[in-house]
Every structure is written in C-alpha cells, then in structure tokens.
Design a protein around this motif. Structure first.
Motif, mmCIF file in Angstrom:
data_model
loop_
_atom_site.group_PDB
_atom_site.id
_atom_site.type_symbol
_atom_site.label_atom_id
_atom_site.label_comp_id
_atom_site.label_asym_id
_atom_site.label_seq_id
_atom_site.Cartn_x
_atom_site.Cartn_y
_atom_site.Cartn_z
ATOM 1 N N PHE A 1 58.053 3.482 -66.652
ATOM 2 C CA PHE A 1 57.650 4.205 -65.443
ATOM 3 C C PHE A 1 56.605 3.366 -64.724
ATOM 4 O O PHE A 1 55.524 3.120 -65.249
ATOM 5 C CB PHE A 1 57.069 5.582 -65.793
ATOM 6 N N LEU A 2 56.972 2.873 -63.546
ATOM 7 C CA LEU A 2 56.107 1.982 -62.775
ATOM 8 C C LEU A 2 55.665 2.669 -61.491
ATOM 9 O O LEU A 2 56.414 3.452 -60.904
ATOM 10 C CB LEU A 2 56.855 0.699 -62.407
ATOM 11 N N GLU A 3 54.464 2.347 -61.058
ATOM 12 C CA GLU A 3 53.981 2.834 -59.777
ATOM 13 C C GLU A 3 53.595 1.649 -58.914
ATOM 14 O O GLU A 3 53.053 0.654 -59.406
ATOM 15 C CB GLU A 3 52.798 3.786 -59.980
ATOM 16 N N GLY A 4 53.926 1.694 -57.650
ATOM 17 C CA GLY A 4 53.659 0.604 -56.736
ATOM 18 C C GLY A 4 54.347 0.839 -55.410
ATOM 19 O O GLY A 4 54.150 1.864 -54.779
ATOM 20 N N HIS A 5 55.231 -0.081 -54.997
ATOM 21 C CA HIS A 5 55.919 -0.009 -53.708
ATOM 22 C C HIS A 5 57.297 -0.614 -53.892
ATOM 23 O O HIS A 5 57.426 -1.830 -54.013
ATOM 24 C CB HIS A 5 55.104 -0.774 -52.658
ATOM 25 N N PHE A 6 58.331 0.233 -53.951
ATOM 26 C CA PHE A 6 59.647 -0.213 -54.368
ATOM 27 C C PHE A 6 60.720 0.061 -53.324
ATOM 28 O O PHE A 6 60.719 1.112 -52.676
ATOM 29 C CB PHE A 6 60.046 0.472 -55.681
ATOM 30 N N LEU A 7 61.650 -0.883 -53.201
ATOM 31 C CA LEU A 7 62.832 -0.703 -52.374
ATOM 32 C C LEU A 7 63.946 -0.169 -53.266
ATOM 33 O O LEU A 7 64.368 -0.833 -54.214
ATOM 34 C CB LEU A 7 63.252 -2.044 -51.749
ATOM 35 N N LEU A 8 64.422 1.039 -52.971
ATOM 36 C CA LEU A 8 65.475 1.665 -53.757
ATOM 37 C C LEU A 8 66.849 1.166 -53.290
ATOM 38 O O LEU A 8 66.990 0.620 -52.197
ATOM 39 C CB LEU A 8 65.398 3.187 -53.626
ATOM 40 N N SER A 9 67.863 1.386 -54.111
ATOM 41 C CA SER A 9 69.211 0.929 -53.763
ATOM 42 C C SER A 9 69.732 1.610 -52.502
ATOM 43 O O SER A 9 70.608 1.088 -51.821
ATOM 44 C CB SER A 9 70.171 1.156 -54.935
ATOM 45 N N SER A 10 69.175 2.771 -52.173
ATOM 46 C CA SER A 10 69.563 3.502 -50.961
ATOM 47 C C SER A 10 68.977 2.879 -49.698
ATOM 48 O O SER A 10 69.333 3.258 -48.590
ATOM 49 C CB SER A 10 69.075 4.946 -51.058
ATOM 50 N N GLY A 11 68.038 1.917 -49.868
ATOM 51 C CA GLY A 11 67.344 1.338 -48.734
ATOM 52 C C GLY A 11 66.025 2.036 -48.429
ATOM 53 O O GLY A 11 65.231 1.570 -47.614
ATOM 54 N N ARG A 12 65.776 3.143 -49.100
ATOM 55 C CA ARG A 12 64.532 3.884 -48.898
ATOM 56 C C ARG A 12 63.414 3.279 -49.740
ATOM 57 O O ARG A 12 63.679 2.485 -50.647
ATOM 58 C CB ARG A 12 64.743 5.367 -49.230
ATOM 59 N N HIS A 13 62.186 3.661 -49.459
ATOM 60 C CA HIS A 13 61.021 3.152 -50.185
ATOM 61 C C HIS A 13 60.440 4.256 -51.061
ATOM 62 O O HIS A 13 60.515 5.432 -50.730
ATOM 63 C CB HIS A 13 59.939 2.676 -49.208
ATOM 64 N N SER A 14 59.841 3.862 -52.183
ATOM 65 C CA SER A 14 59.226 4.828 -53.096
ATOM 66 C C SER A 14 57.973 4.233 -53.713
ATOM 67 O O SER A 14 57.855 3.011 -53.849
ATOM 68 C CB SER A 14 60.215 5.201 -54.213
ATOM 69 N N GLY A 15 57.062 5.098 -54.091
ATOM 70 C CA GLY A 15 55.832 4.667 -54.755
ATOM 71 C C GLY A 15 55.960 4.630 -56.262
ATOM 72 O O GLY A 15 55.001 4.290 -56.961
ATOM 73 N N ALA A 16 57.141 4.968 -56.775
ATOM 74 C CA ALA A 16 57.350 4.958 -58.228
ATOM 75 C C ALA A 16 58.781 4.542 -58.518
ATOM 76 O O ALA A 16 59.686 4.742 -57.707
ATOM 77 C CB ALA A 16 57.065 6.327 -58.817
ATOM 78 N N TYR A 17 58.979 3.960 -59.688
ATOM 79 C CA TYR A 17 60.305 3.513 -60.093
ATOM 80 C C TYR A 17 60.444 3.638 -61.601
ATOM 81 O O TYR A 17 59.527 3.302 -62.355
ATOM 82 C CB TYR A 17 60.536 2.057 -59.667
ATOM 83 N N CYS A 18 61.595 4.113 -62.030
ATOM 84 C CA CYS A 18 61.878 4.225 -63.460
ATOM 85 C C CYS A 18 62.762 3.050 -63.869
ATOM 86 O O CYS A 18 63.928 2.971 -63.464
ATOM 87 C CB CYS A 18 62.574 5.546 -63.750
ATOM 88 N N VAL B 1 58.597 -4.343 -53.427
ATOM 89 C CA VAL B 1 59.274 -4.991 -54.551
ATOM 90 C C VAL B 1 60.731 -4.540 -54.583
ATOM 91 O O VAL B 1 61.019 -3.351 -54.572
ATOM 92 C CB VAL B 1 58.580 -4.624 -55.890
ATOM 93 N N HIS B 2 61.638 -5.503 -54.606
ATOM 94 C CA HIS B 2 63.063 -5.200 -54.691
ATOM 95 C C HIS B 2 63.427 -4.893 -56.143
ATOM 96 O O HIS B 2 63.009 -5.604 -57.053
ATOM 97 C CB HIS B 2 63.896 -6.384 -54.185
ATOM 98 N N LEU B 3 64.182 -3.855 -56.343
ATOM 99 C CA LEU B 3 64.573 -3.462 -57.696
ATOM 100 C C LEU B 3 65.387 -4.564 -58.359
ATOM 101 O O LEU B 3 66.161 -5.251 -57.717
ATOM 102 C CB LEU B 3 65.382 -2.177 -57.654
ATOM 103 N N GLY B 4 65.187 -4.698 -59.646
ATOM 104 C CA GLY B 4 65.897 -5.724 -60.398
ATOM 105 C C GLY B 4 65.172 -7.054 -60.417
ATOM 106 O O GLY B 4 65.584 -7.966 -61.103
ATOM 107 N N SER B 5 64.088 -7.149 -59.669
ATOM 108 C CA SER B 5 63.331 -8.400 -59.645
ATOM 109 C C SER B 5 62.678 -8.638 -60.997
ATOM 110 O O SER B 5 62.071 -7.741 -61.576
ATOM 111 C CB SER B 5 62.250 -8.334 -58.565
ATOM 112 N N ARG B 6 62.785 -9.865 -61.505
ATOM 113 C CA ARG B 6 62.148 -10.184 -62.789
ATOM 114 C C ARG B 6 60.641 -10.153 -62.683
ATOM 115 O O ARG B 6 59.960 -10.036 -63.681
ATOM 116 C CB ARG B 6 62.596 -11.569 -63.259
ATOM 117 N N LYS B 7 60.138 -10.280 -61.472
ATOM 118 C CA LYS B 7 58.696 -10.299 -61.288
ATOM 119 C C LYS B 7 58.153 -8.920 -60.934
ATOM 120 O O LYS B 7 57.001 -8.787 -60.565
ATOM 121 C CB LYS B 7 58.318 -11.302 -60.208
ATOM 122 N N MET B 8 58.996 -7.895 -61.080
ATOM 123 C CA MET B 8 58.581 -6.550 -60.702
ATOM 124 C C MET B 8 57.291 -6.142 -61.382
ATOM 125 O O MET B 8 56.363 -5.621 -60.762
ATOM 126 C CB MET B 8 59.669 -5.533 -61.059
#
Length: 198
Positions: free
Chosen positions: A15-32, A183-190
């Motif tokens: 469970f990460l918190e930050g600034h993420f680009l979701l596959s839908s193109g939307r942005h989120s402050g959290a990513y699982c 941060v784009h999802l799937g990035s190794r540097k996430m």
C-alpha cells in the motif's frame, strides 16, 4: 485476534501513498501494489484468511484467478477452502482457459487482487460461462469500488474495503499542489519516487 489487513499491506509495502497515474488515466494519492504482498506467503495467507472465513459456507467448486494478479490469490483461497484453483490467461490478447478446464455446471468464484470497476473481471466471467460454468461473483484482496460505480459482478468478499479517491488529471489536487511527481504504474522506480507513509 486477527491483525488489521491494511497494516499487513503496509508492512509489505503493498500500500503506497503518493501521486499515481492509474490505468484509467485518472490520478490517485494511493496505490495498491499487490505483487509486493505475494512476496510473503505467510502474510498473503493471513490476509486471505479473512476472505476464506466469509466464504466458508459458500457452495463453490472452482476458484478462478485471472493472470497475472489473481493467480496467487486464487491458489491461496483454494488452499484454505479445499477447492480447486485455476487461472485464465491472455492468448493473442483474448482471455482464455489455456491450461485448465471448467466442467459444465461447476460453480466458480473469480479471485482478483484489486477491484476498482470490476470491468476486467467480465472477461473471466465470459470464459467461465462459455465453458458451461456458473460465475457466483468476485472475491478480492482490496475492494476499491464506489457506490456510484459498482462492480457489474457481485463482490462476495474482500480482505479490505478502501475508499481511495481518484481524479481527472485536470481536477487532481495533488497536481495543483505541485509537490509530488506523477508516477506511472508498473514503474520499477515507483517505490523511490513515491512519497510513502508506510
């Protein structure tokens, strides 16, 4: 007493918190990042125990996990329930049962890592029904569905229900604040790029 599943995900950095680009193109402050939970079989089993408990009286024959995200969770749930666990996978970009069979009349549950809209599970439901099986619904580790956009397939159980807002890029308050890179999802540097509050 059972531990809090969200805390277990945080321990695994799933469970990460930050600034993420979701596959839908939307942005989120959290990513699982559920693959991180899969690194730890003991923690994965602990999280899935709460899902298995909710399903203990459900008449089901097969747990079906769409590749890749659902494979481990289908296996673990099948192990805990004493049921057969299989997975679907893409062949030429079409979801299929390449290695396994679902027999006519078998009652199936789809196991997912995260459900946000439930749309991707419809492909697996189609595969189940084309084989003559019945899809009872979805189970997942994290249920991110929202009341205004429910899953088209019933969610029977989840380990964790999270209400994590997401935004159109032009409405994203994190972008407007301008402090965290997207941060784009799937990035190794996430992990390095994201602001984590684990």
């Amino acid at each position: 007493m059972a531990r809090d599943n969200k805390e277990i995900l945080k321990e695994c950095e799933a469970f990460l918190e930050g600034h993420f680009l979701l596959s839908s193109g939307r942005h989120s402050g959290a990513y699982c990042q559920m693959a991180f939970l899969q690194q730890y079989p003991d923690k994965c089993a602990e999280v899935m125990a709460s899902v298995a408990e909710k399903l203990k009286d459900t008449d089901v024959d097969v747990i079906v996990g769409p590749a890749m995200g659902g494979i481990v969770y289908a296996y673990e749930l099948g192990r805990q329930l004493g049921k057969r666990a299989i997975f679907t996978e893409r062949v030429d970009n079409v979801m299929t049962l390449k290695r396994f069979a679902i027999h006519p009349g078998e009652k199936c549950i789809i196991a997912e890592d995260v459900v946000t809209t439930g749309i991707s599970s419809l492909e697996t439901k189609r595969v189940i029904e084309e084989a003559g099986g019945t899809c009872l619904g979805i189970v997942c580790v994290v249920d991110r569905t929202r009341a205004e956009a429910p899953s088209p397939i019933p969610i029977l159980a989840s380990a964790l229900k999270l209400d994590l807002p997401n935004y159109l890029p032009e409405e994203c308050p994190i972008c407007k604040e301008g402090k965290l890179p997207l941060v784009h999802l799937g990035s190794r540097k996430m992990k390095e790029q994201a602001k984590q509050t684990l």
